[in-house]
Design a protein around this motif. Structure first.
Motif, mmCIF file in Angstrom:
data_model
loop_
_atom_site.group_PDB
_atom_site.id
_atom_site.type_symbol
_atom_site.label_atom_id
_atom_site.label_comp_id
_atom_site.label_asym_id
_atom_site.label_seq_id
_atom_site.Cartn_x
_atom_site.Cartn_y
_atom_site.Cartn_z
ATOM 1 N N LEU A 1 0.916 -1.390 -0.013
ATOM 2 C CA LEU A 1 -0.054 -0.074 0.069
ATOM 3 C C LEU A 1 0.963 1.125 0.027
ATOM 4 O O LEU A 1 0.419 2.279 -0.313
ATOM 5 N N ILE A 2 2.214 1.168 0.285
ATOM 6 C CA ILE A 2 2.982 2.310 0.460
ATOM 7 C C ILE A 2 3.535 2.457 -0.959
ATOM 8 O O ILE A 2 4.230 3.479 -1.310
ATOM 9 N N LYS A 3 3.373 1.724 -1.968
ATOM 10 C CA LYS A 3 4.043 1.678 -3.196
ATOM 11 C C LYS A 3 3.052 2.627 -4.288
ATOM 12 O O LYS A 3 1.992 2.744 -3.864
ATOM 13 N N ASP A 4 3.650 3.264 -5.058
ATOM 14 C CA ASP A 4 2.898 4.089 -5.879
ATOM 15 C C ASP A 4 2.285 3.251 -7.031
ATOM 16 O O ASP A 4 2.626 2.123 -7.403
ATOM 17 N N TYR A 5 1.647 3.904 -7.725
ATOM 18 C CA TYR A 5 0.475 3.270 -8.791
ATOM 19 C C TYR A 5 1.288 2.702 -9.823
ATOM 20 O O TYR A 5 1.428 1.768 -10.327
ATOM 21 N N SER A 6 2.534 3.534 -10.297
ATOM 22 C CA SER A 6 3.467 3.085 -11.410
ATOM 23 C C SER A 6 4.017 1.842 -11.182
ATOM 24 O O SER A 6 4.291 0.852 -11.887
ATOM 25 N N TYR A 7 4.545 1.779 -9.820
ATOM 26 C CA TYR A 7 5.177 0.531 -9.341
ATOM 27 C C TYR A 7 4.163 -0.762 -9.266
ATOM 28 O O TYR A 7 4.735 -1.927 -9.938
ATOM 29 N N LEU A 8 3.055 -0.467 -8.803
ATOM 30 C CA LEU A 8 2.010 -1.589 -8.900
ATOM 31 C C LEU A 8 1.667 -1.974 -10.137
ATOM 32 O O LEU A 8 1.494 -3.121 -10.725
ATOM 33 N N LYS A 9 1.517 -1.108 -11.236
ATOM 34 C CA LYS A 9 1.002 -1.352 -12.524
ATOM 35 C C LYS A 9 2.308 -2.076 -13.424
ATOM 36 O O LYS A 9 1.892 -3.046 -14.098
ATOM 37 N N LYS A 10 3.452 -1.750 -13.001
ATOM 38 C CA LYS A 10 4.421 -2.385 -13.674
ATOM 39 C C LYS A 10 4.547 -3.944 -13.225
ATOM 40 O O LYS A 10 4.868 -4.658 -13.832
ATOM 41 N N LYS A 11 4.392 -4.025 -12.062
ATOM 42 C CA LYS A 11 4.131 -5.439 -11.334
ATOM 43 C C LYS A 11 3.311 -6.301 -11.958
ATOM 44 O O LYS A 11 3.513 -7.696 -12.370
ATOM 45 N N VAL B 1 -2.536 -6.201 -7.868
ATOM 46 C CA VAL B 1 -3.961 -5.750 -8.297
ATOM 47 C C VAL B 1 -4.871 -5.143 -7.157
ATOM 48 O O VAL B 1 -5.349 -4.176 -7.259
ATOM 49 N N GLN B 2 -4.739 -5.989 -6.023
ATOM 50 C CA GLN B 2 -5.560 -5.598 -4.828
ATOM 51 C C GLN B 2 -4.931 -4.345 -4.276
ATOM 52 O O GLN B 2 -5.917 -3.547 -3.922
ATOM 53 N N ALA B 3 -3.625 -4.336 -4.403
ATOM 54 C CA ALA B 3 -3.117 -2.954 -3.878
ATOM 55 C C ALA B 3 -3.398 -1.822 -4.630
ATOM 56 O O ALA B 3 -3.915 -0.750 -3.880
ATOM 57 N N TYR B 4 -3.365 -2.159 -5.757
ATOM 58 C CA TYR B 4 -3.773 -0.862 -6.738
ATOM 59 C C TYR B 4 -5.316 -0.258 -6.663
ATOM 60 O O TYR B 4 -5.699 0.754 -6.432
ATOM 61 N N LEU B 5 -6.207 -1.342 -6.551
ATOM 62 C CA LEU B 5 -7.548 -1.171 -6.341
ATOM 63 C C LEU B 5 -7.965 -0.483 -5.168
ATOM 64 O O LEU B 5 -8.683 0.542 -4.864
ATOM 65 N N TYR B 6 -7.280 -1.093 -3.918
ATOM 66 C CA TYR B 6 -7.394 -0.532 -2.571
ATOM 67 C C TYR B 6 -7.175 0.665 -2.612
ATOM 68 O O TYR B 6 -7.707 1.923 -1.924
#
Length: 588
Positions: free
Chosen positions: A55-65, A80-85
C-alpha cells in the motif's frame, strides 16, 4: 461461395492490454448491486485487504508489477489488490477503472473477468478522459464479439469510435474502426469494409514500428477484404507484403495467416495447384498453434481445392475435419455452412442414408447457431438447404430407414402392376401386329391398281349438278388423262391449278370429283399417289431402299408426316411396316 472475414486473431505473444476478448454474456448491474456481488464473491479478490507493504507503493510501481506478472495470476493478484484498494481509498475513479481492467486481465474465470469489465463501464461512464470511457466500451465490445452477439458488439464499437474521436484517442479510434470493418465483412458490406481497412492501414502503417501487431492484423483484414471484393491481384500484393512484414517484425507465426489468405485467393483465381500448396502449409501451422477457427477455414477451402483437382476422397476427408472442428468449438462462419451441403450431397449420391441423415442434423444445428449469432446483423446467406427442407429431408430419410420392409412390399406391388400392364400391352401389340399382317397380305396379294378408269356413264341424276353435260364430259376426260399421265405426282397441286389446266372452274371440278370419284379433291389426289406408291414399292426394289422422306417427295407429298397419314388412312398400315414386310417376302 465466398469466405467471410476470419475472426480476430489471437496470438500467444499478445500483451495483457491486447488480450481483451472474452466469452459469456452477463447483464449490467447497478453500481450498488455490483459492489455487493464483488464483496460477497470469494473469487473476486479486488476487495480483499492487500498486504500493507504494497500500500505504500505508488501506482506506477504496482502497474509495472501487474504487467510483468500478467501470465502468473497468483503472483499478480496482490499487486492488483493494492492498486484497487489505494484507488478506492483515494476515491480516484480513473484509477479504480484501471484496477478493474487489470483484474479482468488477471483473473482466469471468464465470467468473473467479464464482471470486472462491466464494472469498468459503470465507473467510467462519467469520465471524460482520452482513455475512458472509450477503452471500457472497446473491452466490452470485444467480449460481445467473441460470444457472437454482434449487434451488441457493433453498438459498443460505435460508442468506442465516438468517444475516442471526441477525446482524441487516435489509436482506439482506428482499433474500433477496424473492428467495425470486420463486422461489416461478416454481413457482406464488403465495399464499405474495404474503405475502412484502407483508412486504418494508413494510420497503422505510419506507426508500425510501435504497433506492429495492429499493423499486421490490419494487413490481414485488408487482404481478406480485397478477396471478398473480387480484387484478387490486390489481395495477393497485400498477402506478400504481410508475409514479409511478419518476418521483419519477428512475428514469423503470423506469416501463415497470409499464407492461408493467399491459398484461398489462389483457389478463387482457379490456380488450384498453388492453392493446395499454400493451404497445406497454413494447415500444418494451425494444427500446432491451436487456432481452430482458421484451421476450419483452411480445411474448408482445402477440400474445395482437392475437389477441383479431382481428389474427391481426400476432399471429403477435409470437409469432415471442418465438421469435427465445429463440434469442438461450436463456431462457424456463415458461408461455411456450404461444408455441410457438400457432405450431404456426397452421401446422398452414394446412397448412404445414415451419413446423409447425420449431416442434415448437423446442418440444422449449424443454422441454429448462425441464427443465434447473426440474427440482428446477417443480411443474406445463400442456402441451398433451408431449415424446412432439411427437416423434410431428414424425416424422409428416417421414414425410409424405418419402413424398409414396407417399401420393399410396395415396390413388389408396383412391379406386379407394371408387369401386368406390360403383359396387356404385349397382348394388344400382338393383336395389332396380326391385324397389320392381315392388312399387308391383302394389299400384297391385291392386283396392281391401274390409274385409268372406264368412261363413266352420265346419268340424268348426275346431270342435275347444274353443270352442262358437255362440261361434265370434258372434265371426266381430263381426269382420265390426268390419271393416265400420272400428273398427280406433281407437288403443290391444288384444285384451282388443276381446274385452270382443264379449262374449267374449281367449283365444277370439285362437284364432278365429289360425285364421280366419291371423295373430296384432297383425298382423290392422295389416294392416287398412295396407290401409285404401293404398286411401285411392290415392283421396284430400288424404290424400296428410299427413305420414307424421299418416297414422300417422289410421289408429290411435301412432308413425311402427310404421306404417312395418307398411306395409313388408305391401307390401314404404315409405309415403314409395308416396306419391311415386302423385304421379308422378297427374301423368302
Amino acid at each position: 461461395m465466398k469466405k467471410s472475414t476470419p475472426p480476430l486473431l489471437k496470438s500467444k505473444e499478445r500483451t495483457l492490454i491486447e488480450s481483451i476478448q472474452r466469452f459469456f454474456i452477463v447483464p449490467n448491474k447497478t453500481i450498488l448491486l455490483l459492489t455487493i456481488l464483488l464483496s460477497l464473491s470469494p473469487f473476486l479478490f479486488a476487495y480483499q485487504h492487500p498486504p500493507d507493504s504494497l500500500l505504500i507503493k505508488d501506482y506506477s510501481y504496482l502497474k509495472k508489477k501487474v504487467y510483468s506478472n500478467a501470465t502468473d495470476s497468483i503472483v499478480a493478484i496482490p499487486y492488483v489488490q493494492a492498486y484497487l484498494y489505494k484507488a478506492k481509498t483515494e476515491k480516484d475513479t480513473f484509477k479504480i477503472v484501471d484496477g478493474f481492467y487489470f483484474s479482468s486481465g488477471i483473473i482466469q474465470d471468464e465470467k468473473i473477468s467479464e464482471k470486472y469489465v462491466d464494472s469498468m463501464l459503470l465507473f467510467s461512464k462519467n469520465l471524460t478522459t482520452k482513455k475512458y470511457p472509450a477503452f471500457a466500451y472497446h473491452c466490452k465490445a470485444s467480449i460481445e464479439y467473441d460470444k457472437g452477439y454482434f449487434k451488441k458488439a457493433f453498438d459498443l464499437f460505435l460508442k468506442t469510435n465516438e468517444a475516442a474521436e471526441k477525446y482524441g484517442n487516435t489509436n482506439l479510434f482506428y482499433a474500433s474502426k477496424k473492428s467495425i470493418g470486420i463486422l461489416k465483412s461478416r454481413i457482406g458490406e464488403n465495399e464499405t469494409a474495404l474503405k475502412a481497412f484502407k483508412e486504418c492501414l494508413n494510420y497503422y502503417e505510419s506507426n508500425k514500428s510501435t504497433k506492429p501487431w495492429y499493423y499486421l492484423i490490419t494487413l490481414f483484414a485488408l487482404s481478406d477484404s480485397y478477396n471478398l471484393n473480387k480484387k484478387l491481384d490486390s489481395a495477393t500484393i497485400i498477402n506478400r507484403l504481410g508475409y514479409k512484414e511478419s518476418i521483419l517484425f519477428k512475428n514469423e507465426p503470423f506469416k501463415y495467416y497470409f499464407t492461408l489468405n493467399e491459398g484461398i485467393n489462389q483457389y478463387d483465381k482457379k490456380n488450384y495447384i498453388a492453392a493446395k500448396d499454400s493451404l497445406s502449409k497454413a494447415l500444418e501451422e494451425f494444427n500446432t498453434n491451436g487456432d481452430t477457427g482458421n484451421l476450419s477455414m483452411g480445411y474448408f477451402f482445402y477440400g474445395k481445392t482437392l475437389t477441383a483437382l479431382g481428389e474427391k476422397d481426400k476432399a471429403i476427408n477435409a470437409h469432415i475435419k471442418v465438421d469435427s472442428i465445429f463440434q469442438e468449438i461450436a463456431m462457424i462462419m456463415p458461408n461455411n455452412r456450404e461444408n455441410y451441403e457438400i457432405l450431404i450431397e456426397h452421401y446422398k449420391k452414394k446412397g448412404d442414408q445414415d451419413n446423409q441423415l447425420k449431416y442434415i442434423e448437423r446442418l440444422i444445428a449449424v443454422d441454429s447457431t448462425l441464427h443465434t449469432n447473426y440474427r440482428y446483423l446477417i443480411k443474406n446467406v445463400v442456402q441451398n438447404y433451408d431449415t424446412p427442407r432439411l427437416l423434410a429431408e431428414k424425416q424422409e430419410i428416417i421414414d425410409n430407414l424405418e419402413q424398409g420392409s414396407q417399401k420393399s412390399y410396395t415396390i413388389i406391388i408396383v412391379l406386379l402392376i407394371i408387369s401386368t400392364l406390360l403383359f396387356m400391352l404385349w397382348i394388344i401389340n400382338h393383336y395389332k401386329q396380326k391385324r397389320y399382317k392381315k392388312r399387308f397380305e391383302s394389299l400384297y396379294n391385291k392386283q396392281n391398281i391401274t390409274n385409268t378408269v372406264n368412261k363413266p356413264i352420265i346419268s340424268e341424276e348426275k346431270i342435275s349438278l347444274n353443270i352442262p353435260k358437255e362440261s361434265i364430259e370434258d372434265i371426266l376426260k381430263s381426269l382420265d388423262a390426268f390419271e393416265t399421265k400420272q400428273e398427280y405426282l406433281k407437288s403443290n397441286l391444288s384444285i384451282h391449278i388443276l381446274a385452270k389446266g382443264f379449262g374449267t372452274n374449281s367449283k365444277y371440278l370439285s362437284k364432278v370429283i365429289n360425285t364421280y370419284k366419291k371423295k373430296s379433291f384432297n383425298y382423290y389426289i392422295n389416294d392416287l399417289r398412295i396407290d401409285h406408291t404401293v404398286n411401285r414399292l411392290k415392283s421396284d426394289s430400288k424404290f424400296r431402299n428410299y427413305t420414307i422422306k424421299a418416297i414422300a417427295r417422289e410421289v408429290g407429298f411435301n412432308t413425311t408426316d402427310a404421306f404417312s397419314k395418307a398411306f395409313y388412312k388408305r391401307n390401314g398400315i404404315h409405309p415403314s411396316y409395308f416396306i419391311k414386310e415386302l423385304e421379308k417376302q422378297t427374301n423368302n
